[in-house]
Scaffold this active site. Structure first.
Site, PDB file in Angstrom:
ATOM      1  N   ASP A 213       0.705  -1.163   0.097  1.00 50.82           N
ATOM      2  CA  ASP A 213       0.161   0.138   0.024  1.00 50.82           C
ATOM      3  C   ASP A 213       0.968   1.191   0.009  1.00 50.82           C
ATOM      4  OD1 ASP A 213      -2.330  -1.390   0.009  1.00 50.82           O
ATOM      5  OD2 ASP A 213      -2.611  -1.221   2.323  1.00 50.82           O
TER       6      ASP A 213
ATOM      7  N   MET B 214      -8.361   8.031   9.730  1.00 56.81           N
ATOM      8  CA  MET B 214      -9.119   8.489   8.537  1.00 56.81           C
ATOM      9  C   MET B 214     -10.237   9.404   8.657  1.00 56.81           C
ATOM     10  SD  MET B 214      -8.887   4.586   6.912  1.00 56.81           S
ATOM     11  CE  MET B 214      -9.591   3.969   8.227  1.00 56.81           C
TER      12      MET B 214
ATOM     13  N   LYS C 109      -3.345   1.588  -2.359  1.00 53.70           N
ATOM     14  CA  LYS C 109      -4.585   2.275  -1.329  1.00 53.70           C
ATOM     15  C   LYS C 109      -3.942   3.351  -0.656  1.00 53.70           C
ATOM     16  CE  LYS C 109      -7.124  -0.868   0.309  1.00 53.70           C
ATOM     17  NZ  LYS C 109      -7.641  -2.088   1.361  1.00 53.70           N
TER      18      LYS C 109
END
Length: 638
Positions: free
Chosen positions: A144, A277, A166
């Site tokens: 990632d 996030m 990602k």
């Protein structure tokens, strides 16, 4: 014992089957070694050739053949041999004084396996030892963007690296496709590593990948990583728990807005709230917590780009954090911390930094950044000084703060800053086993190999140049590089003129460009008559011209980059000049990292650029010119 060796151009003989030795072969090929594979002949068939650059050799048929075989190489590596054969090889290496190493064999099972590795918060130093070992054993790595992928060439040289792209809010490769690639690779017999940021099981979708492997009958294991939910606040001096302040902490994903029931439950939990996030849903979260009874003066911290030189901590109250984050342009990746523990950051090395008002014009980073020369105080990411917190006690007015570390320059030193580029370098040698000094001192280093060593395009040209030098019996030989000398003598031996070349040069005055070239000359059984003051061709030519070159024949071993002006100086001084180019420098097969460096330089994102050779400079600007951006990086570097 961990020993790093420069293997570029060195001859390495590996004993073992092609499949069992595949990872060892890949590592030595990545180090630019000349690799031979000795395998047992099966049913009269010669050993298989697992890679175009691996040269197969047969086991000796006579006892004395073992000593002859190992004496022709610099390093012997045992991967898969019988006990009796191992004893013979060990004795032969001891007799010929050849280095011997043992490496574990890779799996030869028809079914591979998958290992999920938590890469931690992005700092390679926080990757676990088990994670490093898994990467070392990998045939293929799916990684990632937020994983510490910049050091994959070091941890798993020769393995295939696949970017599955990602990042928060953007999945270039759908999760279902990632799971399919993991399973397909393992079913093909490969050892697979899935490298993820943080911990695979903390909002990393690791559970889904484990289930996909189990359903396909693929063995799968998980190596935990250091989660950013704890480590990134710690880098800002914020503990998620603290005696008498917080006995519980809650970690949640802010990817999707919470429901009213979830917000009410979260507001009543107490302790510390850590949100991953959560930048995109921060307005909803802050308003919802306040609506459900959380104090509006509750301290909140946003830590962006944790464990990088761009790390920034913004602190405010629950009722002011949303407009402040919008004003400052807070972006992912970031970790939010809500709770009284945010106040504790002021007690972590508070004397080292002063409070700074919350605007981008006067920002400070959490990393100590000083000049790379002069007064230096190393600061490892695990001991970063925290941003100074100046949140007042509850119910008193406060000024939000955004902090970054200062760029401090010692008197008399050149100013350097957060992002240094250890750019254009040759992609050769043993991988580094520790962070470079600039990284340890707080800089973010971007590695961009701009050139690579390759064999000469035509060995016939080397042979013809060698025969011309033998015929001319030169008065002087200029030996410029160790690899060039070794490669030249190997080519001469292969052409059957190695003995004549050595005999010719025994009568020449040999001048070397540095200690490595001297070592190669002596390894060839010759002695030099002097070394240049500096490791440059100009300095070597200066050495020749000191005693005069008129009427002399000078042979020059070129080093992948023909310094034509220096050769013309010799001709102008009356010398006859002969050259031989045993190798060449080419652009890397994958120029993505060089293009990224060009983009960073043009955008003003690089504070210092270091070059290891003149050809690296030419290569970098050649790449920039090929995409029509020559003037931008040239202006920035000047």
């Amino acid at each position: 014992m961990d020993i790093s060796l420069d293997l570029a151009g060195r001859r390495v003989l590996v004993f073992g089957g092609a499949l069992a030795a595949r990872r060892v072969l890949a590592r030595f090929l990545a180090a630019e070694a000349i690799v031979y594979l000795a395998s047992v002949t099966v049913d009269g068939h010669p050993p298989e050739r697992p890679h175009p650059q691996v040269r197969p050799v047969e086991y000796p048929h006579f006892p004395h053949g073992w000593r002859d075989l190992v004496s022709a190489v610099d390093l012997v590596v045992l991967v898969e041999v019988s006990e009796s054969t191992e004893r013979i090889i060990v004795d032969a290496c001891a007799a010929q004084r050849v280095w011997l190493s043992r490496e574990p064999a890779a799996s030869v099972a028809p079914l591979g396996r998958v290992t999920l590795v938590g890469g931690g918060p992005g700092d390679g130093g926080l990757l676990t030892m088990a994670g490093v070992q898994a990467l070392r054993d990998a045939d293929i790595v799916f990684y990632d963007k937020l994983s510490p992928h910049d050091r994959l060439d070091e941890w798993c040289p020769g393995a295939e690296h696949v970017d599955v792209g990602k990042t928060p809010g953007h999945h270039a490769t759908p999760q279902a496709d990632i799971e399919r690639m993991l399973v397909d690779s393992a079913l093909a017999g490969l050892t697979v590593v899935r490298l993820k940021g943080g911990d695979p099981f903390v909002f990393g979708r690791g559970g889904e990948e484990v289930l996909a492997c189990r359903e396909a009958g693929v063995p799968v294991t998980v190596i935990s990583g250091v989660t950013s939910a704890i480590s990134v606040p710690a880098a800002a001096g914020i503990p998620v728990t603290h005696r008498d302040i917080s006995r519980v902490f809650t970690v949640l994903s802010g990817h999707v807005p919470l429901s009213e029931n979830e917000l009410a439950h979260l507001a009543g939990l107490g302790g510390t709230i850590v949100v991953l996030m959560g930048i995109g849903t921060l307005p909803h979260l802050a308003a919802g917590l306040a609506r459900h009874g959380m104090r509006t003066d509750m301290p909140v911290a946003i830590i962006e780009q944790g464990f990088s030189a761009r790390q920034r901590t913004t602190k405010a109250r629950l009722d002011t954090i949303t407009p402040l984050a919008a004003k400052l342009g807070a972006r992912s990746p970031a970790v939010l911390v809500i709770g009284e523990v945010v106040r504790l950051s002021q007690h972590d090395d508070a004397a080292s930094e002063e409070p700074v008002a919350g605007h981008r014009g006067q920002r400070r980073a959490l990393t100590e950044r000083r000049a790379l020369t002069g007064d230096i105080r190393p600061a490892s990411p695990s001991h970063l000084p925290a941003a100074t917190c100046h949140l007042p006690p509850p119910n008193e007015p406060e000024t939000p703060s955004t902090t970054r570390a200062p760029k401090q320059v010692s008197p008399g030193s050149a100013q350097t800053s957060s992002r240094a580029s250890a750019s254009p370098s040759r992609a050769i040698g043993a991988p580094r086993t520790s962070s470079p000094p600039s990284e340890r001192r707080g800089a973010e280093v971007v590695h961009a190999p701009a050139i690579r060593i390759a064999a000469a395009a035509d060995d016939a040209r080397i042979t013809s140049d060698t025969l011309a030098i033998i015929s001319a019996r030169p008065d002087i030989l200029l030996a410029t590089t160790s690899y060039g000398i070794r490669r030249w003598f190997e080519a001469a031996d292969a052409a059957g003129v190695g003995h004549e070349l050595t005999e010719t040069l025994e009568h020449s005055s040999i001048l070397v460009r540095g200690p490595k070239a001297r070592g190669a000359v002596r390894a060839a059984g010759l002695d030099d008559d002097g070394m240049s003051d500096e490791e440059t061709t100009k300095s070597l030519v200066d050495y020749v011209l000191r005693d005069g070159a008129a009427g002399k024949t000078v042979a020059v071993q070129l080093h992948g980059f023909t310094d034509q002006p220096q050769l013309e100086r010799l001709v102008a001084a009356g010398a006859t000049v002969l050259t031989v180019a045993p190798y060449r420098w080419l652009l890397p097969e994958d120029s993505a990292r060089v293009l990224r460096l060009v983009d960073l330089i043009c955008a003003g994102g690089v504070d210092a650029v270091t070059f290891t050779s003149a050809p690296a400079v030419m290569a970098l600007f050649g790449v920039a010119d090929s995409i029509g951006r020559l003037e931008e990086p040239a202006g920035r570097v000047q």
